[in-house]
Design a protein around this motif. Structure first.
Motif, short mmCIF file in Angstrom:
data_model
loop_
_atom_site.label_atom_id
_atom_site.label_comp_id
_atom_site.label_asym_id
_atom_site.label_seq_id
_atom_site.Cartn_x
_atom_site.Cartn_y
_atom_site.Cartn_z
N LYS A 151 0.85 -1.18 0.00
CA LYS A 151 0.00 0.00 0.00
C LYS A 151 0.89 1.24 0.00
O LYS A 151 2.04 1.20 0.45
N LEU A 152 0.33 2.33 -0.49
CA LEU A 152 1.07 3.58 -0.61
C LEU A 152 0.28 4.68 0.07
O LEU A 152 -0.93 4.81 -0.13
N SER A 153 0.95 5.48 0.89
CA SER A 153 0.28 6.55 1.62
C SER A 153 1.22 7.74 1.76
O SER A 153 2.35 7.73 1.26
N ALA A 154 0.76 8.79 2.45
CA ALA A 154 1.55 10.02 2.57
C ALA A 154 1.50 10.56 3.98
O ALA A 154 0.49 10.43 4.69
N LEU A 155 2.61 11.17 4.38
CA LEU A 155 2.71 11.88 5.65
C LEU A 155 2.77 13.37 5.36
O LEU A 155 3.52 13.82 4.50
N GLU A 156 1.98 14.14 6.10
CA GLU A 156 1.86 15.58 5.86
C GLU A 156 2.06 16.35 7.16
O GLU A 156 1.57 15.93 8.21
N LEU A 157 2.81 17.45 7.10
CA LEU A 157 3.00 18.30 8.27
C LEU A 157 2.40 19.69 8.06
O LEU A 157 2.55 20.55 8.92
N ALA A 158 1.72 19.91 6.93
CA ALA A 158 1.25 21.24 6.58
C ALA A 158 2.41 22.22 6.67
O ALA A 158 2.34 23.26 7.34
N THR A 159 3.50 21.88 5.98
CA THR A 159 4.71 22.69 6.00
C THR A 159 4.49 24.01 5.27
O THR A 159 3.95 24.04 4.17
N ILE A 160 4.90 25.10 5.90
CA ILE A 160 4.73 26.43 5.32
C ILE A 160 5.89 26.72 4.37
O ILE A 160 7.05 26.60 4.75
N CYS A 161 5.56 27.09 3.16
CA CYS A 161 6.57 27.41 2.16
C CYS A 161 7.01 28.88 2.30
O CYS A 161 6.25 29.72 2.80
N LYS A 162 8.21 29.16 1.85
CA LYS A 162 8.72 30.53 1.88
C LYS A 162 7.76 31.45 1.13
O LYS A 162 7.35 31.17 0.01
N GLY A 163 7.39 32.55 1.78
CA GLY A 163 6.50 33.52 1.16
C GLY A 163 5.03 33.20 1.29
O GLY A 163 4.20 33.94 0.75
N SER A 164 4.69 32.14 2.00
CA SER A 164 3.28 31.78 2.16
C SER A 164 2.88 31.78 3.63
O SER A 164 3.69 32.06 4.50
N SER A 165 1.63 31.44 3.90
CA SER A 165 1.08 31.51 5.25
C SER A 165 0.63 30.14 5.73
O SER A 165 0.60 29.16 4.97
N LEU B 11 -2.42 29.35 6.49
CA LEU B 11 -3.64 29.00 5.75
C LEU B 11 -3.30 28.42 4.39
O LEU B 11 -3.91 27.42 3.96
N GLU B 12 -2.33 28.98 3.71
CA GLU B 12 -1.92 28.44 2.41
C GLU B 12 -1.34 27.04 2.57
O GLU B 12 -1.55 26.17 1.71
N ALA B 13 -0.61 26.80 3.66
CA ALA B 13 -0.05 25.47 3.91
C ALA B 13 -1.17 24.45 4.13
O ALA B 13 -1.11 23.32 3.63
N ILE B 14 -2.20 24.84 4.87
CA ILE B 14 -3.33 23.94 5.11
C ILE B 14 -4.09 23.68 3.80
O ILE B 14 -4.46 22.54 3.50
N ASN B 15 -4.28 24.74 3.02
CA ASN B 15 -4.96 24.56 1.73
C ASN B 15 -4.16 23.65 0.80
O ASN B 15 -4.72 22.84 0.05
N ARG B 16 -2.85 23.76 0.87
CA ARG B 16 -1.97 22.89 0.07
C ARG B 16 -2.11 21.44 0.53
O ARG B 16 -2.09 20.51 -0.28
N SER B 17 -2.27 21.24 1.83
CA SER B 17 -2.49 19.89 2.36
C SER B 17 -3.79 19.30 1.84
O SER B 17 -3.86 18.11 1.49
#
Length: 330
Positions: free
Chosen positions: A5-19, A21-27
């Motif tokens: 099986k294949l899955s993903a781990l997410e930390l809602a990492t904030i990218c440079k220049g973003s917020s 909220l943008e990190a959560i939306n990216r998640s």
């Protein structure tokens, strides 16, 4: 390659220049995308006092992402149980399972997910809670399993719900515990690979069947960066390596654009430390990943691969998820 099986781990990492909220939306965007690709699950990790990570309120984030998706399993990778009372977690995840039945996972870790001062703030000056991790896991199980109405403390919602519990770890201690309790085990090889091989062997050799699991189930979390060419994948991976360099030198930065050379190029001490933390990192095109991950999976008898995705560019990040899926599942 064995079927996995294949899955993903997410930390809602904030990218440079973003917020945040943008990190959560990216998640959310990533979860929707991998759901359509056929990934098994996406987990969110509990971290605190880290300004470039937006997953501190893990249960809240799990609920938000579950509301935006349809079928993919959503869970914690993990909830750091010593930071919380088992009753609170039983109620939170019981609520999530009630809202999104059959889709919630509960991965549990012993580490604080932060520095010691913040751990004291979370645990109200009681740093001994980690010593009772096994007891707390079993207390949590009892809240879910309880069918005795005479119990003075019960978890509502939560009681009677079939919420899978996973033991998470980055050392051999967690391997012994997962095997003893007969629970599935997920190892954090994406940042702590040193004891990975030993932990995998201990878990399989010591595993005792339980009412929850009749044979070992082993998840390996690894950094995987995929692209159309290996050259491009290695370039994109510089964002990950630069991020780890910031962790090692205590100069934490948001996830930043890739660089032609890593920022610690020519500094042997940092190079060695970064390599030590990221030796379970795979970067390449589809063919290279199929070859290298097949060897990795077969060597350690892995049942499920959980990938991180520290790619700065949003579209390249989604393309990476797709290539990984093609390399492992097609």
């Amino acid at each position: 390659m064995k079927k996995i099986k294949l899955s993903a781990l997410e930390l809602a990492t904030i990218c440079k220049g973003s917020s945040a909220l943008e990190a959560i939306n990216r998640s959310v965007e990533g979860a929707k995308y991998i759901e359509n690709l056929g990934y098994e699950r996406i987990w969110f990790a509990e971290h605190h006092n880290m300004e470039h990570i937006a997953s501190s309120a893990t249960a809240v984030l799990i609920g938000h992402v579950a509301s935006q998706t349809q079928s993919i399993r959503i869970g914690s990778g993990g909830i750091m149980l010593p930071n919380h009372s088992p009753l609170v977690i039983a109620e939170q995840f019981g609520t999530l399972e009630t809202l999104y039945p059959g889709r919630i996972d509960l991965g549990l870790g012993r580490a604080p997910g932060t520095d010691q001062i913040t751990a004291m703030a979370l645990r109200r000056n009681n740093l001994n809670t980690a010593f009772y991790f096994k007891d707390d896991v079993q207390a949590l199980q009892q809240y879910f399993l309880n069918d005795d109405p005479s119990e003075k403390v019960r978890a509502f919602p939560g009681e009677g719900l079939q919420i899978p519990i996973y033991i998470l770890g980055s050392s051999t201690d967690s391997a012994h515990l997962a095997a003893q309790l007969g629970l599935p085990y997920a190892f954090a090889a994406h940042f702590a690979p040193a004891m990975f091989a030993q932990a995998a062997e201990i878990y399989r050799n010591e595993f005792k069947p339980s009412e929850f699991l009749n044979k070992p189930y082993f998840i390996a979390c690894a950094n995987i960066i995929a692209a159309a060419s290996t050259e491009e994948a290695e370039f994109l991976a510089s964002s990950l390596f630069n991020m780890f360099a910031g962790i090692i030198t205590n100069h934490r930065r948001p996830l930043s654009p890739p660089t032609q050379k890593v920022i610690y190029d020519g500094i042997p001490e940092i190079e060695k430390a970064v390599y030590s933390m990221t030796s379970c990192t795979f970067a390449g095109d589809k063919a290279r990943l199929t070859r290298e991950l097949s060897e990795f999976i077969n060597r350690y008898q892995i049942d499920e691969i959980m990938t991180t995705n520290y790619i700065f560019d949003g579209q390249k990040r989604l393309e990476s998820f797709k290539i990984i899926k093609e390399a492992l599942l097609d």
